[in-house]
Scaffold this active site. Sequence first.
Site, mmCIF file in Angstrom:
data_model
loop_
_atom_site.group_PDB
_atom_site.id
_atom_site.type_symbol
_atom_site.label_atom_id
_atom_site.label_comp_id
_atom_site.label_asym_id
_atom_site.label_seq_id
_atom_site.Cartn_x
_atom_site.Cartn_y
_atom_site.Cartn_z
ATOM 1 N N HIS A 113 0.825 -1.209 0.000
ATOM 2 C CA HIS A 113 0.000 0.000 0.000
ATOM 3 C C HIS A 113 0.855 1.254 0.000
ATOM 4 C CE1 HIS A 113 0.849 0.873 4.256
ATOM 5 N NE2 HIS A 113 0.729 -0.430 4.468
ATOM 6 N N CYS B 169 3.185 -4.842 6.612
ATOM 7 C CA CYS B 169 2.927 -4.530 5.203
ATOM 8 C C CYS B 169 4.167 -3.975 4.509
ATOM 9 C CB CYS B 169 1.800 -3.506 5.100
ATOM 10 S SG CYS B 169 0.216 -4.111 5.717
#
Length: 190
Positions: free
Chosen positions: A150, A166
Amino acid sequence: MSTKPLTRRLMLGGLATTLSAPALLAAEPPAVPVPAGNRRNASSFAMQDWRDHFDALGKGAIVADTTSRALHYWNAEGTDYRIYPTSVPMTEELTKRGYTEVVRKRVGPDWTPTQSMVERNPELKYMPPGPDNPLGTHAMYLSWPAYLIHGTHDTRKIGRRSSDGCIGLYNEKIEELYALVPIGTQVRII
């Protein structure tokens, strides 16, 4: 302005420098052994080859290298190779490695902290899309629950161990990658 008189010593020194310059430029740097698979570019990213990680490109391939903090992307034909600086998980315990794939994509993602995040920081709450959202402007969800590639609004995080698991990219870079990556793109986190 002071000028030095042209002396024989000055002339010979200048001549010696001029004559030795080509040899100095052509000289080989000292040999430093570079282990196979550890080739580095000027940005210090370890270079990757998709063949070292996948049997075929399929719909495309992504290798996220947590050591050199770079994401490598190849399209299905192997004609488009891109490399992006990333943020990576803060600790080894938060780092999941292995094979997965992109299963969903979202522009303007909302964010809900995981239970373990809330245990570490009880002040964390759900965030709708927007400038304070930790997922930035675009998100690609992996087959592993709660693991994503992301964007981030906090550009200080890129190039650092700063995520809860992440892989983060600058918002403009995740927007570029998002447009290139189809659902089903294979991913390897190393």
